[in-house]
Design an enzyme around this catalytic site. Sequence first.
Site, PDB file in Angstrom:
ATOM      1  N   GLU A  43       1.383  -2.352  -0.895  1.00 12.20           N
ATOM      2  CA  GLU A  43       2.371  -2.356   0.170  1.00 12.20           C
ATOM      3  C   GLU A  43       3.765  -2.421  -0.436  1.00 12.20           C
ATOM      4  O   GLU A  43       4.155  -3.427  -1.024  1.00 12.20           O
ATOM      5  CB  GLU A  43       2.178  -3.563   1.090  1.00 12.20           C
ATOM      6  CG  GLU A  43       3.185  -3.601   2.227  1.00 12.20           C
ATOM      7  CD  GLU A  43       3.575  -5.013   2.643  1.00 12.20           C
ATOM      8  OE1 GLU A  43       3.938  -5.186   3.822  1.00 12.20           O
ATOM      9  OE2 GLU A  43       3.553  -5.934   1.788  1.00 12.20           O
ATOM     10  N   ASP A  69      -0.180  -7.292  -1.160  1.00  9.72           N
ATOM     11  CA  ASP A  69       0.983  -7.572  -0.322  1.00  9.72           C
ATOM     12  C   ASP A  69       2.263  -7.665  -1.147  1.00  9.72           C
ATOM     13  O   ASP A  69       2.267  -8.187  -2.272  1.00  9.72           O
ATOM     14  CB  ASP A  69       0.747  -8.903   0.405  1.00  9.72           C
ATOM     15  CG  ASP A  69       1.926  -9.347   1.221  1.00  9.72           C
ATOM     16  OD1 ASP A  69       2.169  -8.724   2.265  1.00  9.72           O
ATOM     17  OD2 ASP A  69       2.607 -10.316   0.818  1.00  9.72           O
TER      18      ASP A  69
END
Length: 554
Positions: free
Chosen positions: A295, A221
């Site tokens: 990401e 993330d």
Amino acid sequence: MRLNPILLLPALFLLVQTRELQWWETTIFYQIYPRSFVDSDGDGIGDLKGITSKLEYLREIGVGATWLSPMFQSPMYDFGYDIADFYDVHNEYGTMQDFEDLIAKAKELDIKIVLDFVPNHGSNESVWFEEALKGHEQYYDYFVWEDGVVDENGVMHPPNNWNSVFRKSAWEYREEVGKYYLHQFVIGQPDFNYRNPAVVEEMKNVLRFWLDKGVAGFRIDAISHLFEVDKELYGGKLPDEPLSGRRSDDPLSYDYLDHIYTVNQDETYDMVYQWREVFDEYEKIDGLQRVVMTEAYTSPQLTMRYFGDGEREGAQMPFNFVLISDVNGDSTAPEIKYALDKFLTFKPIDKLANWVAGNHDNNRVASRFSPKLVDGINMIVLLLPGIAVTYMGEEIGMKDGFVSWEDTVDPSACNTDDPINYYQVSRDPERTPFQWNSEKNAGFSTADKTWLPVADGYEALNVEFQKSVERSHLNIYKKLAILRTEPVFRHGRFESSALNSDVFAFRRWHEGEIYLVVINLREQSYSLDLTYFENVSGHLEIVINSMESPKVVG
């Protein structure tokens, strides 16, 4: 040495056997937001036992791997992205035994489990942060601390002008240590200090802990925020970021600044390469390649750096967000083609593309494009060359739910302090509970109140209903998943065209077999000459058509 253009004439062709693909190169990754998938205990919150109970559904629709949004111990200021204990399961989601049961059941069904790894920040309620506040030197150095700036009136201000992604200052003062800590996201998410080798080793140990539990990889993330500029290059003080010129009306907005010192630092890519080395340690032991997903909403040039540097390997799947960031329901066929070509053009020739049309941070496909384009977008995601990623509910065409200001819980929306326009940044609508059937709470939970309200219209838009009818988004998705396993889609070549402003089409071919996918983005009818594509002539058999198509299969 001067290089000149040359024309090469083929002298001899050798038949090369198609290489055997890794599991992650052929599967469909299905993202589950655990809080919203299935509630097994009636508290209004999804949990691990609920996910385990629905693994057969994933197998049924052709999914071979599921990526779980964070399920680690957390105070839930940002619903799991503020992790208090990287080595434990959040109590609302269950126990470690529940997680181990999930892994065991998934293994029986040959479904791989991928976890969300949130390395940029932790929680201000973690033991690490609490020890830092007590002056424990080891844990104090886990975080980024700076002195404040005192003005001529003796008033203390943050160290510099950096803003949080969720608006307002990225700095929070703590009297216990007399300094500010950095939080690029919500106040409860203090950033880690990756210039501290102990943090680097701690995060590698987190990866090893869950790999030992049997997970098949991680989605990383907010990777682009991992490092900040080295302040030693600026006299020991972190510099202000320049104004972007994009949001002159709101100095507290993230977009007010150009984030040249807080994102996409060169050290970030090296860290990804180091994590890949940890994953590869496990492959050497059991032969199973673990997958790394990253990401980063950034340029294609920077995205490609996550693949590796030519000497070291990085992520197998730097997420490709063009179907989210570059196009929507107003886009033309040429714009769709231009967006899809981008990743294919920039990626290294020996790497695979990946296709992501939705996730927990962006409006659903049916809402961002239109309900009538759900099947077409699923065709793009599942049939283009590369790896497919589906956000839960996209297979049935779920729409964004309406979440009132009173029910809003997303910090991105709450931080606006605006009960009128909050919805423009809220991520709650795409996180509403999964719609299983037409019963109470769409079959998600037996609770009187769920953590977010169930979207309107679930009585006719749910899995059970779509299973019962011949033509449905779900049944079309299943057919696409089966078709995707054919050699032409695993190994075949690709070309695409905007046949006009409204119609996008692409061809896949392999060893004499040819498929055409034609997607009309509008309701206008057209008669088109598909012989534009090479080796396409005569009668074409329709294999799969969308719910909106008047054509007949066969």
